[in-house]
Write a protein that holds these residues in place. Structure first.
Motif, PDB file in Angstrom:
ATOM      1  N   MET A 261       0.803  -1.185   0.000  1.00 39.68           N
ATOM      2  CA  MET A 261       0.000   0.000   0.000  1.00 39.68           C
ATOM      3  C   MET A 261       0.848   1.252   0.000  1.00 39.68           C
ATOM      4  O   MET A 261       0.358   2.326   0.210  1.00 39.68           O
ATOM      5  N   SER A 262       2.139   1.095  -0.117  1.00 38.33           N
ATOM      6  CA  SER A 262       2.963   2.287  -0.189  1.00 38.33           C
ATOM      7  C   SER A 262       2.912   2.804  -1.621  1.00 38.33           C
ATOM      8  O   SER A 262       2.829   2.051  -2.567  1.00 38.33           O
ATOM      9  N   GLY A 263       2.924   4.096  -1.752  1.00 37.89           N
ATOM     10  CA  GLY A 263       2.847   4.716  -3.062  1.00 37.89           C
ATOM     11  C   GLY A 263       3.904   5.783  -3.179  1.00 37.89           C
ATOM     12  O   GLY A 263       4.705   5.990  -2.260  1.00 37.89           O
ATOM     13  N   PRO A 264       3.920   6.487  -4.300  1.00 42.51           N
ATOM     14  CA  PRO A 264       4.949   7.488  -4.513  1.00 42.51           C
ATOM     15  C   PRO A 264       4.888   8.617  -3.494  1.00 42.51           C
ATOM     16  O   PRO A 264       5.915   9.167  -3.134  1.00 42.51           O
ATOM     17  N   ASN A 265       3.706   8.958  -2.995  1.00 44.30           N
ATOM     18  CA  ASN A 265       3.583  10.071  -2.053  1.00 44.30           C
ATOM     19  C   ASN A 265       3.142   9.620  -0.665  1.00 44.30           C
ATOM     20  O   ASN A 265       2.893  10.442   0.193  1.00 44.30           O
ATOM     21  N   ARG A 266       3.006   8.327  -0.447  1.00 41.59           N
ATOM     22  CA  ARG A 266       2.441   7.856   0.807  1.00 41.59           C
ATOM     23  C   ARG A 266       3.479   7.351   1.790  1.00 41.59           C
ATOM     24  O   ARG A 266       3.294   7.465   2.986  1.00 41.59           O
TER      25      ARG A 266
ATOM     26  N   PRO B 279       5.649   4.211   3.704  1.00 44.39           N
ATOM     27  CA  PRO B 279       5.226   2.909   4.222  1.00 44.39           C
ATOM     28  C   PRO B 279       3.939   3.024   5.040  1.00 44.39           C
ATOM     29  O   PRO B 279       3.655   4.057   5.640  1.00 44.39           O
ATOM     30  N   VAL B 280       3.180   1.931   5.027  1.00 44.32           N
ATOM     31  CA  VAL B 280       1.911   1.882   5.744  1.00 44.32           C
ATOM     32  C   VAL B 280       2.144   1.189   7.080  1.00 44.32           C
ATOM     33  O   VAL B 280       2.758   0.126   7.141  1.00 44.32           O
ATOM     34  N   SER B 281       1.625   1.790   8.133  1.00 45.67           N
ATOM     35  CA  SER B 281       1.805   1.219   9.466  1.00 45.67           C
ATOM     36  C   SER B 281       0.895   0.003   9.650  1.00 45.67           C
ATOM     37  O   SER B 281      -0.112  -0.144   8.944  1.00 45.67           O
ATOM     38  N   PRO B 282       1.198  -0.867  10.599  1.00 43.00           N
ATOM     39  CA  PRO B 282       0.337  -2.017  10.876  1.00 43.00           C
ATOM     40  C   PRO B 282      -1.079  -1.599  11.281  1.00 43.00           C
ATOM     41  O   PRO B 282      -2.044  -2.268  10.932  1.00 43.00           O
ATOM     42  N   GLU B 283      -1.207  -0.484  11.980  1.00 42.35           N
ATOM     43  CA  GLU B 283      -2.526   0.008  12.375  1.00 42.35           C
ATOM     44  C   GLU B 283      -3.348   0.407  11.154  1.00 42.35           C
ATOM     45  O   GLU B 283      -4.556   0.168  11.096  1.00 42.35           O
ATOM     46  N   GLN B 284      -2.688   1.018  10.175  1.00 42.44           N
ATOM     47  CA  GLN B 284      -3.389   1.393   8.947  1.00 42.44           C
ATOM     48  C   GLN B 284      -3.819   0.153   8.176  1.00 42.44           C
ATOM     49  O   GLN B 284      -4.901   0.128   7.587  1.00 42.44           O
ATOM     50  N   ASN B 285      -2.976  -0.880   8.163  1.00 42.53           N
ATOM     51  CA  ASN B 285      -3.351  -2.133   7.506  1.00 42.53           C
ATOM     52  C   ASN B 285      -4.574  -2.754   8.166  1.00 42.53           C
ATOM     53  O   ASN B 285      -5.487  -3.222   7.479  1.00 42.53           O
TER      54      ASN B 285
ATOM     55  N   ASN C 190      -7.628  -0.690   7.287  1.00 43.52           N
ATOM     56  CA  ASN C 190      -8.034  -0.948   5.906  1.00 43.52           C
ATOM     57  C   ASN C 190      -8.738  -2.295   5.780  1.00 43.52           C
ATOM     58  O   ASN C 190      -9.742  -2.410   5.075  1.00 43.52           O
ATOM     59  N   GLU C 191      -8.211  -3.311   6.446  1.00 41.83           N
ATOM     60  CA  GLU C 191      -8.845  -4.632   6.398  1.00 41.83           C
ATOM     61  C   GLU C 191     -10.237  -4.609   7.001  1.00 41.83           C
ATOM     62  O   GLU C 191     -11.157  -5.229   6.467  1.00 41.83           O
ATOM     63  N   ILE C 192     -10.394  -3.892   8.096  1.00 36.85           N
ATOM     64  CA  ILE C 192     -11.711  -3.792   8.729  1.00 36.85           C
ATOM     65  C   ILE C 192     -12.683  -3.058   7.816  1.00 36.85           C
ATOM     66  O   ILE C 192     -13.813  -3.508   7.600  1.00 36.85           O
ATOM     67  N   MET C 193     -12.259  -1.931   7.259  1.00 34.57           N
ATOM     68  CA  MET C 193     -13.147  -1.133   6.425  1.00 34.57           C
ATOM     69  C   MET C 193     -13.492  -1.811   5.105  1.00 34.57           C
ATOM     70  O   MET C 193     -14.526  -1.511   4.510  1.00 34.57           O
ATOM     71  N   GLU C 194     -12.648  -2.718   4.635  1.00 35.16           N
ATOM     72  CA  GLU C 194     -12.921  -3.433   3.398  1.00 35.16           C
ATOM     73  C   GLU C 194     -13.624  -4.765   3.630  1.00 35.16           C
ATOM     74  O   GLU C 194     -13.947  -5.461   2.673  1.00 35.16           O
ATOM     75  N   SER C 195     -13.875  -5.111   4.887  1.00 35.92           N
ATOM     76  CA  SER C 195     -14.533  -6.383   5.174  1.00 35.92           C
ATOM     77  C   SER C 195     -16.022  -6.301   4.857  1.00 35.92           C
ATOM     78  O   SER C 195     -16.640  -5.237   4.940  1.00 35.92           O
TER      79      SER C 195
END
Length: 152
Positions: free
Chosen positions: A1-6, A8-14, A17-22
């Motif tokens: 989930m890292s992008g050119p302007n983002r 690294p993604v923290s474990p909390e963000q992962n 994201n998993e919860i919101m996409e469930s």
């Protein structure tokens, strides 16, 4: 989930994201949003209904109280119905999309058919088939329209 302007993604963000996409989250949030939209829609429709008889022998205060109670009852009823429809449709579409691993019109068509069939099941097999066909056509038409507009 890292992008050119983002970065690294923290474990909390992962986890977020998993919860919101469930599918469970989508099911729940659709039910809540459907309840809110249904409440507003029910309130507007109840306020436009002039068929309710007015008892002119009552005081204005009692008439207003009775009218507001009727509007609240109708609004709550519509809110519950919208919540059920939104939750069933959204949850079903999410499960189908997860299973198929595709995002296309067949997902909305299938979810619409299942939702329409569930909602009409108590009325018998003919109503179930018609509910399936009608809700599938409506869902597909709305999804097609939304996809054809493209990003604004």
């Amino acid at each position: 989930m890292s992008g050119p302007n983002r970065g690294p993604v923290s474990p909390e963000q992962n986890i977020a994201n998993e919860i919101m996409e469930s599918c469970a989250f989508k099911f729940g949030i659709s039910g809540v949003a459907g309840f809110g939209l249904g409440a507003v829609f029910g309130l507007v429709m109840a306020s436009l209904d002039f068929a309710a008889p007015v008892d002119t022998t009552q005081s204005t205060k009692l008439q207003v109280k009775a009218t507001l109670k009727d509007m609240g009852t109708r609004s709550y009823s519509t809110a519950k119905n919208f919540a059920v429809v939104a939750a069933i449709y959204s949850g079903t579409e999410c499960v189908i999309e997860s299973y198929r691993a595709k995002n296309d019109l067949y997902n909305s068509m299938s979810a619409g058919c299942i939702t329409g069939g569930i909602l009409a099941a108590k009325a018998g097999p003919k109503a179930t088939v018609l509910g399936c066909a009608g809700f599938a056509a409506f869902s597909t038409a709305i999804d097609y329209y939304m996809r054809s507009r493209g990003p604004d």
